[in-house]
Design an enzyme around this catalytic site. Structure first.
Site, short mmCIF file in Angstrom:
data_model
loop_
_atom_site.label_atom_id
_atom_site.label_comp_id
_atom_site.label_asym_id
_atom_site.label_seq_id
_atom_site.Cartn_x
_atom_site.Cartn_y
_atom_site.Cartn_z
N ASP A 16 0.84 -1.20 0.00
CA ASP A 16 0.00 0.00 0.00
C ASP A 16 0.88 1.25 0.00
O ASP A 16 1.98 1.24 0.55
CB ASP A 16 -0.92 -0.01 1.24
N GLY A 19 0.34 5.11 -4.67
CA GLY A 19 -0.18 6.38 -5.18
C GLY A 19 0.41 7.57 -4.43
O GLY A 19 0.85 8.56 -5.04
N ARG A 20 0.46 7.46 -3.11
CA ARG A 20 1.01 8.56 -2.30
C ARG A 20 2.51 8.73 -2.56
O ARG A 20 3.04 9.83 -2.53
CB ARG A 20 0.72 8.33 -0.81
N SER A 61 -7.77 -5.61 -4.81
CA SER A 61 -8.92 -6.05 -4.01
C SER A 61 -10.21 -5.95 -4.82
O SER A 61 -10.27 -5.25 -5.85
CB SER A 61 -9.05 -5.18 -2.75
N ASN A 64 -11.06 -2.44 -5.28
CA ASN A 64 -10.23 -1.60 -6.14
C ASN A 64 -10.87 -1.34 -7.52
O ASN A 64 -10.42 -0.45 -8.25
CB ASN A 64 -8.82 -2.19 -6.31
N ARG A 184 1.54 -4.42 6.73
CA ARG A 184 0.93 -3.45 5.80
C ARG A 184 1.81 -2.21 5.75
O ARG A 184 2.15 -1.65 6.79
CB ARG A 184 -0.48 -3.05 6.27
#
Ligand code: IPE
Ligand code: IPE
Ligand code: MG
Length: 239
Positions: A16, A19-20, A61, A64, A184
């Protein structure tokens, strides 16, 4: 037991923060997915170096699909490339590819490369790379429930015979050892519909590092933290 030799068989990861990571660099989100896909095999190298048999990775997911079509297309493009680029490594290192989720909804070219990887690697047995594609844990539990209900209806089993193992055996992870550690990245502290049943006694590590910055060294630091944890499984602390 020396803490460093505590065995670990199965690590589950939520990649995860792609994008950031991109946004922080003024790049479009897909550049984060491109960089993120490069980390997958590097982390798998660290998994092998640490004698861990199974790595499960959350790549896409069921939720998503709510993202922009273009981002989904780009992400699957990078996943295709990941499989194509690494099939030789899977064969060389004896890695068996396994899938969690319904791949029939994936773009056709992705289904093709994924099925090709499944077939080519099916007899490899040193390691398992279990990748969650169009995976949702609640959907997985519903699917298992329907399968078990059908067995009852057809008098193949009695209701009284349904155990935790019956349910485990109807999940995508049926053939895999229990998950010791779930990591995560990106600082989010939630499961986002990941392995709700399977993580009952796993250790959790939430690291603030975005996935594209998650290096082998950072992964090994997570393992060191795991080795220090005292897993009690409901018992009292051992001396
Ligand atoms: C993880 O990164 C990859 C997938 C979910 C497919 P994100 O794309 O979720 O990145 P953030 O969370 O928006 O930063
Ligand atoms: C979870 O990440 C799914 C994957 C990593 C594949 P998300 O980024 O989609 O999760 P939320 O939306 O922040 O909960
Ligand atoms: Mg995210």
């Amino acid at each position: 037991m020396d803490v460093k030799t505590k065995p670990i068989s199965h690590v589950a990861l939520i990649m995860d923060g792609n994008g950031r990571w991109a946004k922080a660099r003024g790049l479009p989100r897909h550049k984060g997915h491109e960089e993120g896909c490069k980390r997958i095999i590097e982390i798998f190298d660290a998994v092998k170096a640490n004698h861990i048999k199974v790595m499960t990775l959350y790549a896409f997911s069921t939720e998503n699909w709510n993202r922009p079509k273009m981002e989904i297309k780009q992400l699957f493009g990078y996943l295709d490339k990941f499989f194509k680029d690494n099939i030789a490594t899977f064969m060389k290192d004896g890695i068996r590819v396994q899938i969690m989720g319904d791949i029939s909804r994936l773009p056709e070219h992705t289904q093709k490369v994924v099925i090709d990887a499944l077939e080519k690697t099916k007899d490899n047995d040193n390691y398992v790379f279990n990748i969650a594609l169009n995976y949702g844990s609640q959907q997985e539990i519903v699917k298992a429930t329907k399968e078990i209900a059908l067995m009852v209806k057809e008098n193949k089993i009695n209701i009284e015979d349904i155990t935790i193992d019956t349910i485990s055996n109807h999940l995508y992870t049926a053939n895999l050892p229990p998950i010791d550690l779930m990591i995560r990245t990106s600082g989010e502290q939630r499961l986002s519909n990941y392995l709700l049943f399977q993580l009952a006694y796993s250790e959790f590590i939430f690291t603030p590092t975005y996935w594209p910055d998650f290096t082998k060294e950072k992964f090994e630091r997570c393992l060191q933290e795991f080795y220090k944890r005292n897993r009690r499984f409901g018992k009292i602390e051992e001396e």
